[in-house]
Scaffold this motif. Structure first.
Motif, mmCIF file in Angstrom:
data_model
loop_
_atom_site.group_PDB
_atom_site.id
_atom_site.type_symbol
_atom_site.label_atom_id
_atom_site.label_comp_id
_atom_site.label_asym_id
_atom_site.label_seq_id
_atom_site.Cartn_x
_atom_site.Cartn_y
_atom_site.Cartn_z
ATOM 1 N N ALA A 187 47.592 55.616 40.173
ATOM 2 C CA ALA A 187 48.107 55.694 38.803
ATOM 3 C C ALA A 187 49.611 55.922 38.787
ATOM 4 C CB ALA A 187 47.393 56.812 38.039
ATOM 5 N N LEU A 188 50.104 56.792 39.679
ATOM 6 C CA LEU A 188 51.539 57.072 39.726
ATOM 7 C C LEU A 188 52.303 55.883 40.302
ATOM 8 C CD1 LEU A 188 51.634 60.793 40.954
ATOM 9 C CD2 LEU A 188 51.397 59.889 38.636
ATOM 10 N N ARG A 189 51.741 55.258 41.337
ATOM 11 C CA ARG A 189 52.412 54.106 41.956
ATOM 12 C C ARG A 189 52.567 52.968 40.952
ATOM 13 N NH1 ARG A 189 49.519 53.818 46.042
ATOM 14 N NH2 ARG A 189 47.966 52.296 45.359
ATOM 15 N N THR A 190 51.527 52.692 40.191
ATOM 16 C CA THR A 190 51.586 51.627 39.190
ATOM 17 C C THR A 190 52.651 51.921 38.148
ATOM 18 O OG1 THR A 190 49.239 51.086 39.487
ATOM 19 C CG2 THR A 190 50.275 50.399 37.424
ATOM 20 N N ALA A 191 52.694 53.157 37.673
ATOM 21 C CA ALA A 191 53.663 53.520 36.635
ATOM 22 C C ALA A 191 55.099 53.372 37.134
ATOM 23 C CB ALA A 191 53.406 54.956 36.167
ATOM 24 N N VAL A 192 55.360 53.825 38.362
ATOM 25 C CA VAL A 192 56.721 53.727 38.919
ATOM 26 C C VAL A 192 57.115 52.271 39.144
ATOM 27 C CG1 VAL A 192 58.139 54.258 40.944
ATOM 28 C CG2 VAL A 192 56.665 56.017 39.976
ATOM 29 N N LEU A 193 56.212 51.472 39.673
ATOM 30 C CA LEU A 193 56.511 50.052 39.901
ATOM 31 C C LEU A 193 56.839 49.341 38.594
ATOM 32 C CD1 LEU A 193 53.812 49.064 42.552
ATOM 33 C CD2 LEU A 193 56.289 49.009 42.867
ATOM 34 N N MET A 194 56.042 49.604 37.562
ATOM 35 C CA MET A 194 56.252 48.914 36.287
ATOM 36 C C MET A 194 57.568 49.328 35.633
ATOM 37 S SD MET A 194 52.342 48.980 34.788
ATOM 38 C CE MET A 194 52.576 47.749 33.484
ATOM 39 N N ARG A 195 57.945 50.596 35.805
ATOM 40 C CA ARG A 195 59.172 51.077 35.164
ATOM 41 C C ARG A 195 60.422 50.765 35.988
ATOM 42 N NH1 ARG A 195 61.798 51.858 30.562
ATOM 43 N NH2 ARG A 195 63.335 53.509 30.724
ATOM 44 N N ASP A 196 60.408 51.096 37.270
ATOM 45 C CA ASP A 196 61.628 51.039 38.077
ATOM 46 C C ASP A 196 61.827 49.730 38.830
ATOM 47 O OD1 ASP A 196 62.519 53.603 37.376
ATOM 48 O OD2 ASP A 196 61.183 54.530 38.814
ATOM 49 N N ILE A 197 60.760 48.991 39.075
ATOM 50 C CA ILE A 197 60.905 47.701 39.752
ATOM 51 C C ILE A 197 60.839 46.562 38.740
ATOM 52 C CG2 ILE A 197 59.993 46.180 41.533
ATOM 53 C CD1 ILE A 197 61.215 48.767 42.569
ATOM 54 N N GLN A 198 59.798 46.574 37.895
ATOM 55 C CA GLN A 198 59.668 45.522 36.884
ATOM 56 C C GLN A 198 60.535 45.790 35.655
ATOM 57 O OE1 GLN A 198 55.493 44.863 36.028
ATOM 58 N NE2 GLN A 198 54.924 45.034 38.176
ATOM 59 N N GLU A 199 61.032 47.031 35.521
ATOM 60 C CA GLU A 199 61.934 47.433 34.438
ATOM 61 C C GLU A 199 61.319 47.206 33.054
ATOM 62 O OE1 GLU A 199 65.645 45.441 35.187
ATOM 63 O OE2 GLU A 199 66.282 46.989 36.613
ATOM 64 N N LEU A 200 60.035 47.505 32.922
ATOM 65 C CA LEU A 200 59.380 47.427 31.616
ATOM 66 C C LEU A 200 59.708 48.680 30.809
ATOM 67 C CD1 LEU A 200 55.824 46.152 32.683
ATOM 68 C CD2 LEU A 200 57.787 44.799 31.922
ATOM 69 N N SER A 201 59.659 48.552 29.493
ATOM 70 C CA SER A 201 59.887 49.711 28.634
ATOM 71 C C SER A 201 58.643 50.595 28.646
ATOM 72 C CB SER A 201 60.187 49.266 27.201
ATOM 73 O OG SER A 201 59.026 48.707 26.596
#
Length: 211
Positions: free
Chosen positions: A144-158
């Motif tokens: 759950a944490l890995r997905t959230a970090v990837l989506m925010r900091d790598i994919q740069e989603l809001s």
């Protein structure tokens, strides 16, 4: 509250605070309504994005509510509120900057792609090492944490986009991202041999038999 008292008079503010401390939601809504725009404008100067400024403003008011009983009644309430808000904005800015600096030392979206065949061999090796370190640290995170970090900091989603995709409240998403960043930074320090926190001390005591 007496109708003869100006809304910003010390007595009127004192009455609102007392009502808030007794759990009066209407009194709190009045305080938020009167000061929301000023706090939002302050938050926006720090984050530069409307949705993030709204989230930060909500967090600030929550912390102000929890701190109401510390307000010195001899001071001006609006001055106190803005001062507290500014300090919280500064704390938020520093926290985000520390987290991003820690991640940026090991996380670069450009590094996740294969190295150019023309790249300097030493630089290419360093790049592969950083990618390997990142992947190893990311793999240690809960899903759950890995997905959230990837989506925010790598994919740069809001935050809102992530919340929609994961079908979660934005508050839950923000919490996961913050916890994920802290854990990622801890894993990176650990892999680099720089983690001297309590968890490492506990391991050391266990290995040596010291309690």
């Amino acid at each position: 509250m007496s109708a003869d008292l100006p809304a910003d008079s010390p007595d009127a503010i004192e009455t609102l605070i007392q009502r808030c401390l007794r759990g009066d939601q209407i009194a709190w809504d009045l305080i938020v309504g009167r000061h929301w725009r000023k706090v939002f404008n302050l938050a926006y100067k720090f984050v530069g994005k409307h949705d993030e400024a709204e989230d930060l403003t909500q967090d600030i008011f929550l912390k102000i509510f929890k701190s109401l009983d510390t307000f010195d009644r001899r001071a001006n309430f609006q001055t106190w509120l803005i001062s507290v808000s500014r300090n919280l904005c500064i704390d938020h800015y520093r926290s985000v900057r520390r987290e991003r600096d820690m991640i940026d030392r090991a996380v670069d979206a450009n590094e996740l792609s294969p190295a150019s065949p023309d790249a300097d061999p030493v630089a290419a090796l360093e790049q592969r090492d950083r990618v390997a370190l990142l992947r190893q640290a990311m793999a240690a995170l809960p899903d759950a944490l890995r997905t959230a970090v990837l989506m925010r900091d790598i994919q740069e989603l809001s935050y809102r986009e992530i919340a929609d995709r994961l079908r979660l409240p934005e508050g839950t998403v923000k919490s996961r991202i913050n916890r994920g960043r802290r854990e990622l930074a801890r894993q990176i320090r650990k892999l680099r041999g720089e983690d001297y926190g309590p968890s490492r001390s506990s391991d050391d005591r266990s290995r040596t038999g010291a309690y």
